[in-house]
Design a protein around this motif. Structure first.
Motif, PDB file in Angstrom:
ATOM      1  N   ALA A  82     -46.132 -20.625   1.320  1.00 49.07           N
ATOM      2  CA  ALA A  82     -45.396 -22.375   0.395  1.00 49.07           C
ATOM      3  C   ALA A  82     -44.088 -21.785   1.875  1.00 49.07           C
ATOM      4  O   ALA A  82     -43.126 -22.807   1.411  1.00 49.07           O
ATOM      5  CB  ALA A  82     -45.223 -22.300  -0.924  1.00 49.07           C
ATOM      6  N   ILE A  83     -44.079 -21.269   2.916  1.00 50.32           N
ATOM      7  CA  ILE A  83     -42.839 -21.224   3.462  1.00 50.32           C
ATOM      8  C   ILE A  83     -43.090 -22.200   4.324  1.00 50.32           C
ATOM      9  O   ILE A  83     -43.648 -22.989   5.131  1.00 50.32           O
ATOM     10  CB  ILE A  83     -42.228 -19.649   4.353  1.00 50.32           C
ATOM     11  CG1 ILE A  83     -41.559 -19.815   4.762  1.00 50.32           C
ATOM     12  CG2 ILE A  83     -43.685 -19.975   5.755  1.00 50.32           C
ATOM     13  CD1 ILE A  83     -41.424 -18.422   5.273  1.00 50.32           C
ATOM     14  N   GLY A  84     -41.558 -23.416   4.443  1.00 50.88           N
ATOM     15  CA  GLY A  84     -41.763 -24.195   5.455  1.00 50.88           C
ATOM     16  C   GLY A  84     -42.474 -25.809   4.572  1.00 50.88           C
ATOM     17  O   GLY A  84     -41.736 -26.529   5.257  1.00 50.88           O
ATOM     18  N   THR A  85     -42.387 -25.910   3.704  1.00 52.97           N
ATOM     19  CA  THR A  85     -43.129 -26.897   3.045  1.00 52.97           C
ATOM     20  C   THR A  85     -41.548 -27.346   2.172  1.00 52.97           C
ATOM     21  O   THR A  85     -41.229 -26.277   1.656  1.00 52.97           O
ATOM     22  CB  THR A  85     -43.962 -27.127   2.220  1.00 52.97           C
ATOM     23  OG1 THR A  85     -43.757 -25.327   1.099  1.00 52.97           O
ATOM     24  CG2 THR A  85     -45.108 -26.349   2.785  1.00 52.97           C
ATOM     25  N   ILE A  86     -41.551 -28.724   2.329  1.00 53.12           N
ATOM     26  CA  ILE A  86     -40.887 -29.600   1.122  1.00 53.12           C
ATOM     27  C   ILE A  86     -40.974 -28.980  -0.556  1.00 53.12           C
ATOM     28  O   ILE A  86     -42.397 -29.619  -1.181  1.00 53.12           O
ATOM     29  CB  ILE A  86     -40.030 -30.460   1.464  1.00 53.12           C
ATOM     30  CG1 ILE A  86     -39.437 -30.815   2.833  1.00 53.12           C
ATOM     31  CG2 ILE A  86     -39.542 -31.252   0.782  1.00 53.12           C
ATOM     32  CD1 ILE A  86     -40.199 -32.162   3.610  1.00 53.12           C
ATOM     33  N   PHE A  87     -40.025 -28.504  -0.853  1.00 51.67           N
ATOM     34  CA  PHE A  87     -40.365 -28.243  -2.728  1.00 51.67           C
ATOM     35  C   PHE A  87     -40.016 -29.340  -3.566  1.00 51.67           C
ATOM     36  O   PHE A  87     -38.754 -29.999  -3.286  1.00 51.67           O
ATOM     37  CB  PHE A  87     -39.812 -27.342  -3.195  1.00 51.67           C
ATOM     38  CG  PHE A  87     -39.040 -27.282  -4.619  1.00 51.67           C
ATOM     39  CD1 PHE A  87     -39.975 -27.098  -5.339  1.00 51.67           C
ATOM     40  CD2 PHE A  87     -38.523 -27.461  -5.606  1.00 51.67           C
ATOM     41  CE1 PHE A  87     -40.354 -26.385  -6.456  1.00 51.67           C
ATOM     42  CE2 PHE A  87     -38.418 -27.633  -6.760  1.00 51.67           C
ATOM     43  CZ  PHE A  87     -39.257 -27.204  -7.634  1.00 51.67           C
ATOM     44  N   GLU A  88     -40.813 -29.904  -4.213  1.00 47.32           N
ATOM     45  CA  GLU A  88     -40.402 -31.889  -5.123  1.00 47.32           C
ATOM     46  C   GLU A  88     -40.650 -30.642  -6.457  1.00 47.32           C
ATOM     47  O   GLU A  88     -41.808 -30.880  -7.007  1.00 47.32           O
ATOM     48  CB  GLU A  88     -41.707 -32.494  -4.495  1.00 47.32           C
ATOM     49  CG  GLU A  88     -41.383 -33.069  -2.570  1.00 47.32           C
ATOM     50  CD  GLU A  88     -42.657 -33.638  -2.558  1.00 47.32           C
ATOM     51  OE1 GLU A  88     -43.128 -34.423  -3.637  1.00 47.32           O
ATOM     52  OE2 GLU A  88     -43.021 -34.870  -1.427  1.00 47.32           O
ATOM     53  N   LYS A  89     -39.264 -31.255  -6.982  1.00 46.33           N
ATOM     54  CA  LYS A  89     -39.488 -31.622  -8.405  1.00 46.33           C
ATOM     55  C   LYS A  89     -40.061 -32.211  -9.460  1.00 46.33           C
ATOM     56  O   LYS A  89     -39.986 -33.210  -8.781  1.00 46.33           O
ATOM     57  CB  LYS A  89     -37.858 -31.027  -8.995  1.00 46.33           C
ATOM     58  CG  LYS A  89     -37.515 -31.163 -10.170  1.00 46.33           C
ATOM     59  CD  LYS A  89     -36.212 -30.397 -10.749  1.00 46.33           C
ATOM     60  CE  LYS A  89     -35.828 -30.250 -11.918  1.00 46.33           C
ATOM     61  NZ  LYS A  89     -35.016 -30.471 -12.218  1.00 46.33           N
ATOM     62  N   ARG A  90     -40.878 -32.004 -10.468  1.00 42.06           N
ATOM     63  CA  ARG A  90     -41.313 -33.150 -10.673  1.00 42.06           C
ATOM     64  C   ARG A  90     -41.065 -32.720 -12.219  1.00 42.06           C
ATOM     65  O   ARG A  90     -40.997 -32.305 -13.206  1.00 42.06           O
ATOM     66  CB  ARG A  90     -42.815 -32.393 -10.613  1.00 42.06           C
ATOM     67  CG  ARG A  90     -43.674 -32.992  -9.492  1.00 42.06           C
ATOM     68  CD  ARG A  90     -44.777 -32.581  -9.351  1.00 42.06           C
ATOM     69  NE  ARG A  90     -45.704 -32.238  -7.740  1.00 42.06           N
ATOM     70  CZ  ARG A  90     -46.202 -31.619  -7.444  1.00 42.06           C
ATOM     71  NH1 ARG A  90     -47.980 -31.220  -8.068  1.00 42.06           N
ATOM     72  NH2 ARG A  90     -47.115 -32.380  -6.382  1.00 42.06           N
TER      73      ARG A  90
END
Length: 90
Positions: A82-90
């Motif tokens: 998951a490095i480099g991906t944007i974290f989207e809180k759900r």
């Protein structure tokens, strides 16, 4: 205070510590302590009067240790997926 070029390659050593620690916190801290010890050794050896090695070679100690550890003792180290991906809180 901040001065120009004060990091002097330590970002490379931080990345090497992450790789050496295989992206886990405790081994990464241990790797940082090892690289910090190499930096302290380099500073200590520069202050020894009459040391037979030129100062330029003494200054290379932390960087050579970093390269030797990564090239000589490391297997394959994979970064987290998951490095480099944007974290989207759900």
């Amino acid at each position: 205070g901040y001065s120009r070029n004060m990091v002097a390659g330590r970002g490379f050593m931080a990345l090497a510590a992450l790789i050496f620690g295989k992206w886990r916190p405790v081994p990464t801290v241990l790797a940082c302590l090892f690289f910090g010890a190499m930096e302290a050794l380099q500073i200590r050896l520069q202050s020894v009067e009459g040391f037979p090695v030129p100062a330029e070679f003494v200054q290379m100690i932390p960087y050579v240790a970093t390269i030797l550890v990564l090239a000589g003792f490391m297997g394959r180290s994979l970064a987290p997926k998951a490095i480099g991906t944007i974290f989207e809180k759900r």
